[in-house]
Write a protein that holds these residues in place. Structure first.
Motif, mmCIF file in Angstrom:
data_model
loop_
_atom_site.group_PDB
_atom_site.id
_atom_site.type_symbol
_atom_site.label_atom_id
_atom_site.label_comp_id
_atom_site.label_asym_id
_atom_site.label_seq_id
_atom_site.Cartn_x
_atom_site.Cartn_y
_atom_site.Cartn_z
ATOM 1 N N ASP A 271 -3.147 7.008 0.026
ATOM 2 C CA ASP A 271 -4.060 7.978 -0.561
ATOM 3 C C ASP A 271 -5.330 7.260 -1.035
ATOM 4 O OD1 ASP A 271 -3.446 6.735 -2.983
ATOM 5 O OD2 ASP A 271 -2.115 8.338 -3.656
ATOM 6 N N GLU A 272 -6.212 7.987 -1.708
ATOM 7 C CA GLU A 272 -7.490 7.423 -2.148
ATOM 8 C C GLU A 272 -7.307 6.245 -3.099
ATOM 9 O OE1 GLU A 272 -10.490 8.252 -1.217
ATOM 10 O OE2 GLU A 272 -10.309 10.232 -0.267
ATOM 11 N N GLN A 273 -6.216 6.249 -3.841
ATOM 12 C CA GLN A 273 -5.965 5.187 -4.810
ATOM 13 C C GLN A 273 -5.206 4.002 -4.209
ATOM 14 O OE1 GLN A 273 -5.304 8.623 -5.644
ATOM 15 N NE2 GLN A 273 -7.445 8.540 -6.354
ATOM 16 N N GLY A 274 -4.881 4.073 -2.926
ATOM 17 C CA GLY A 274 -4.174 2.986 -2.273
ATOM 18 C C GLY A 274 -2.667 3.074 -2.363
ATOM 19 N N ASN A 275 -2.147 4.196 -2.830
ATOM 20 C CA ASN A 275 -0.695 4.371 -2.884
ATOM 21 C C ASN A 275 -0.155 4.711 -1.494
ATOM 22 O OD1 ASN A 275 -0.523 4.198 -5.842
ATOM 23 N ND2 ASN A 275 -1.620 6.155 -5.808
ATOM 24 N N ASN A 276 0.929 4.056 -1.112
ATOM 25 C CA ASN A 276 1.508 4.248 0.210
ATOM 26 C C ASN A 276 2.220 5.599 0.276
ATOM 27 O OD1 ASN A 276 2.793 4.112 2.682
ATOM 28 N ND2 ASN A 276 3.704 2.094 2.346
ATOM 29 N N LEU A 277 1.695 6.498 1.080
ATOM 30 C CA LEU A 277 2.260 7.841 1.200
ATOM 31 C C LEU A 277 3.565 7.862 1.983
ATOM 32 C CD1 LEU A 277 -1.092 9.713 1.918
ATOM 33 C CD2 LEU A 277 0.212 9.747 -0.215
ATOM 34 N N PHE A 278 3.906 6.759 2.636
ATOM 35 C CA PHE A 278 5.170 6.670 3.361
ATOM 36 C C PHE A 278 6.318 6.194 2.463
ATOM 37 C CE2 PHE A 278 3.249 5.990 7.904
ATOM 38 C CZ PHE A 278 2.822 7.305 7.898
ATOM 39 N N ASP A 279 6.016 5.832 1.230
ATOM 40 C CA ASP A 279 7.020 5.277 0.324
ATOM 41 C C ASP A 279 7.431 6.323 -0.707
ATOM 42 O OD1 ASP A 279 8.630 3.646 -1.271
ATOM 43 O OD2 ASP A 279 6.907 2.920 -2.432
ATOM 44 N N ASP A 280 8.712 6.645 -0.745
ATOM 45 C CA ASP A 280 9.242 7.522 -1.792
ATOM 46 C C ASP A 280 10.346 6.828 -2.587
ATOM 47 O OD1 ASP A 280 11.346 7.456 -0.031
ATOM 48 O OD2 ASP A 280 11.588 9.636 0.125
ATOM 49 N N GLU A 287 9.038 12.014 3.329
ATOM 50 C CA GLU A 287 9.004 13.106 4.297
ATOM 51 C C GLU A 287 7.772 12.984 5.185
ATOM 52 O OE1 GLU A 287 10.225 17.767 4.110
ATOM 53 O OE2 GLU A 287 8.727 17.108 2.643
ATOM 54 N N MET A 288 6.634 12.534 4.594
ATOM 55 C CA MET A 288 5.422 12.366 5.397
ATOM 56 C C MET A 288 5.620 11.320 6.479
ATOM 57 S SD MET A 288 1.477 11.494 4.282
ATOM 58 C CE MET A 288 1.231 13.072 3.476
ATOM 59 N N LEU A 289 6.325 10.248 6.154
ATOM 60 C CA LEU A 289 6.616 9.234 7.176
ATOM 61 C C LEU A 289 7.388 9.866 8.331
ATOM 62 C CD1 LEU A 289 7.826 5.611 6.720
ATOM 63 C CD2 LEU A 289 9.150 7.166 8.135
#
Length: 451
Positions: A271-280, A287-289
């Motif tokens: 995301d804009e802040q550099g958080n990995n959207l594939f990591d839950d 789910e996005m991954l």
């Protein structure tokens, strides 16, 4: 963005021995093309760009112009303007004469980006992801062979003479450290050249055949830069290998009974802040991954002509060779097409394992990113993860020949909306002409079997 002349002035002041500047670009087949400028003339390149035909991006692998879409002979072969990419002016450590190189990108005569440049194609796909708040972090892994410069009597390659023994290399020790030590001089010079050229390589490993290696590149938060790194790495490896008396090949399957050369693409989205959207927080990822993997599955068949761009590439696909043979995915499983590597949550990513090493890095990465975006926006479920061996049987819904792959590309439904219908039409026309030319040659094998 075009590099300013002050970049050249500063570079030449720091490198007074440099005699030439090579202005380079990568065509549809990933072949390096361009012009060599004497030191005193390089200023004109930065001030005015380089006039070069648009058709240079539509040549087949032999360098012939097939007049794809009427571009070449039919339209009078007009020029565009190739301009230097900022930050890419670097020394060429392996050059016989002190030289530098700068990467170019293609523009129209009015200065707008040309869609014929594979680099521009990737820029467009990446922008689409960023506009939706999806910021790629990616790296490309390349496998290659060092081979003897002397060919077999039939023109085929020979394994190299091992530097430490002076004998023909016969070792197949994957991850073997003796193999790394044996070729330490050439691998060290590859690392040095990469450092000089700003290519972020960091590890090398021996692979599944004599003289076969992989060089890893660091992940970067810029997809175009990652493809630049992979393209420049291939140039580095070929140049350094020649300096050491070898030849390097990224051909997908140079040896019938040995491992092929792959291009593995690692991708995560932040995301804009550099958080990995594939990591839950889980080992399987978010789910996005999984949606991204679902999109890669959905576009694998229509992208095969980009992932495996020639006849030889389809020899690489066979059961039980750690090469994908279906639209499979899994966690920490090398038998699948779309692997979720083990590791800490912030590094959670997909490894796309389909491409041959002779694929164009810009187009391959563009297709992978397009598939991921398509899957996320359409919320495509990839199905359950594969466990155990997923590489036993060829998926009948994937084209496993060059001709069938080109047919699937011609009828593609998703990728044209990302890479551009006109561009993919020209790619298809160029590669179809190359295929027909390839098919027109009578091979020695045919004489042996049918004469």
């Amino acid at each position: 963005m075009k590099a300013g002349v002050e970049e050249l002035t500063s570079f030449l002041a720091d490198h007074p021995d440099v005699e030439y500047v090579d202005a380079i670009l990568f065509d549809l087949c990933g072949i390096v093309r361009g012009k060599r400028y004497p030191r005193q003339d390089a200023k004109g390149l930065y001030e005015n760009g380089m006039q070069i035909p648009f058709s240079v991006f539509l040549l087949d692998v032999t360098g012939d112009c097939p007049d794809a879409g009427g571009r070449g002979f039919s339209d009078g072969d007009p020029d565009g303007i190739a301009v230097p990419v900022p930050g890419t002016l670097k020394r060429v450590p392996w050059a016989r004469v002190p030289s530098a190189q700068v990467l170019l990108t293609m523009t129209e005569q009015d200065g707008s980006a040309s869609f014929l440049d594979p680099r521009v194609v990737l820029q467009g796909v990446e922008k689409r992801l960023r506009d939706d708040g999806l910021h790629p972090v990616t790296a490309l892994e390349l496998e290659f062979y060092l081979i003897d410069r002397e060919r077999m009597s039939d023109g085929g390659p020979q394994f190299p003479i091992a530097p430490d023994t002076g004998q023909r290399d016969k070792n197949t020790q994957v991850y073997g450290m003796w193999e790394i030590e044996s070729y330490a001089a050439v691998l060290r010079d590859i690392e040095y050249a990469c450092n000089v050229q700003g290519v972020p390589c960091y590890t090398a490993s021996s692979e599944y055949a004599p003289g076969q290696f992989e060089v890893n590149l660091r992940h970067v938060s810029d997809g175009v830069a990652a493809a630049d790194h992979a393209s420049l790495l291939k140039r580095v490896v070929m140049g350094v290998a020649e300096k050491h008396g070898f030849e390097a090949t990224f051909m997908s399957k140079p040896f019938t009974h040995m491992a092929g050369n792959g291009l593995h693409i690692h991708l995560s989205l932040c995301d804009e802040q550099g958080n990995n959207l594939f990591d839950d927080g889980s080992d399987t990822g978010s789910e996005m991954l999984r949606w991204a993997i679902g999109g890669m599955q959905a576009t694998m068949a229509e992208g095969m002509a980009l992932f495996s761009p020639n006849a030889n590439g389809y020899r690489r696909f066979a059961p039980n060779l750690y090469v994908p043979v279906g639209r499979t995915w899994g966690v920490n499983n090398r038998s699948v097409a779309f692997r979720v590597p083990a590791g800490a949550g912030p590094t959670r990513r997909v490894e796309h394992r389909v491409c041959g090493a002779d694929a164009n890095p810009y187009l391959a990465l563009a297709a992978v990113m397009a598939g991921a975006h398509h899957g996320i926006t359409s919320r495509i479920d990839p199905g359950p993860a594969n466990t155990g061996n997923a590489g036993e049987h060829l998926d009948p819904d994937v084209p496993w020949t060059w001709r069938s792959a080109l047919a699937r590309l011609e009828g593609a439904e998703v990728l044209p909306g990302y890479l551009g219908a006109e561009y993919l039409g020209l790619y298809h026309a160029t590669k179809t002409a190359e295929l027909e030319k390839f098919q027109s040659v009578i091979t020695p094998h045919e004489f042996a079997w049918y004469l």
